[in-house]
Design an enzyme around this catalytic site. Structure first.
Site, PDB file in Angstrom:
ATOM      1  CE  LYS A  96      -3.262   2.622   2.753  1.00 27.37           C
ATOM      2  NZ  LYS A  96      -3.730   3.369   3.990  1.00 27.37           N
ATOM      3  N   GLY A 157      -8.219   9.143   9.422  1.00 29.22           N
ATOM      4  CA  GLY A 157      -8.643   9.299  10.966  1.00 29.22           C
ATOM      5  C   GLY A 157      -9.816  10.404  11.172  1.00 29.22           C
ATOM      6  CB  ALA A 184      -8.279   7.560   4.482  1.00 25.44           C
ATOM      7  CG  ASN A 206      -6.205   1.280  12.147  1.00 20.79           C
ATOM      8  OD1 ASN A 206      -5.074   1.058  11.595  1.00 20.79           O
ATOM      9  ND2 ASN A 206      -6.652   0.818  13.212  1.00 20.79           N
ATOM     10  CB  THR A 207      -8.987   5.792  12.965  1.00 16.64           C
ATOM     11  OG1 THR A 207      -7.844   6.066  12.544  1.00 16.64           O
ATOM     12  CG2 THR A 207      -9.322   6.725  14.426  1.00 16.64           C
TER      13      THR A 207
END
Length: 257
Positions: A96, A157, A184, A206-207
């Site tokens: 990535k 995030g 994202a 992720n976050t």
């Protein structure tokens, strides 16, 4: 689902491995999510005194595809060097590719990204570029050898969701045969549903999971949302209308005179 460099994934859920409260919670989140891909930063590993080996063993035990990333890289040289180290450590051609150009938004440097993508593709890497929804940039990345595109939904995030639905929809229309991943900015399962309803092949986040009050439960919620979005897209949903349309037909209705 379209193949990613010839690899067919079990589902469209790609989940990051950073920021979890503990390794046990990370493992539980992956188990309940059923995610098919784990993204891993090289900065979580170290060659000194076998530091990071416990983390790497945990990731291997997840039984998913590994997608190393060049998170935090700001130059072409830094990204290319990191990618080569990642290939050696993780034993995969997948990378990535991130080349960050702006600190406040973590927006990619699309010029450096395209240059790095060409270098890495020529070196045999299978590049997953973190990019914007710009169609011109997307075309240049494909020309550079990328067979996957990963446009952002919103700043990393931020949890804002899909800030440019028109741009993401246009990218899907312009690149019908290229696997597309919203990467994202996704903060809620509803954002993931939107991405999959647009016809995207996967979402990467992720976050939103790692920082939830219950990461494992949130991971499971995202898994359900991704499946729902895929099913909705496959069902050929109705188009939005400007005017109302009765759901009950008037034909055959009794009228009193």
């Amino acid at each position: 689902m379209r193949a990613f460099y010839g690899t067919h994934l079990a589902n469209g859920f790609m989940l990051g491995t950073a920021q979890y409260p503990s390794p046990a919670i990370l493992s539980d989140a992956f188990q309940r999510s059923g995610a098919s891909v784990a993204t891993v930063s090289l900065r979580r590993e170290s060659g000194q005194d076998r530091a990071g080996q416990d983390f790497w063993a945990l990731i291997q035990n997840l039984g998913v595809h590994i997608l190393p990333n060049t998170a935090g890289c700001h130059t072409v040289k830094e990204a290319v060097t990191t990618a080569h180290m990642a290939r050696e450590i993780f034993g995969t051609k997948w990378i990535k590719l991130e080349v960050i150009g702006e600190e406040d938004t973590l927006q990619p440097d699309v010029f450096g990204l395209t240059e790095a993508a060409r270098i890495l593709s020529d070196d045999g890497f299978q590049v997953f570029p973190y990019t914007t929804e710009d169609l011109v940039v997307a075309g240049k990345l494909v020309d550079a050898g990328c067979e996957v595109l990963m446009p952002w939904g919103a700043p990393i995030g931020s949890g804002q969701g899909l800030n440019n639905l028109f741009g993401l929809r246009a990218m899907r229309a312009h690149f019908p045969d290229i696997p597309l991943v919203v990467d994202a900015g996704i903060g809620l399962p509803s954002h993931a549903v939107q991405a999959m309803e647009l016809g995207y092949d996967a979402v990467l986040l992720n976050t939103a999971v790692a920082k939830a009050g219950d990461p494992a439960q949130m991971a499971q919620a995202f898994a359900a949302a991704i499946t729902a979005g895929q099913m909705a897209h496959a069902a050929d949903p109705m188009e939005a209308r400007d005017m109302a349309a009765p759901s009950t037909p008037l034909l055959g209705k009794a009228f009193l005179s």
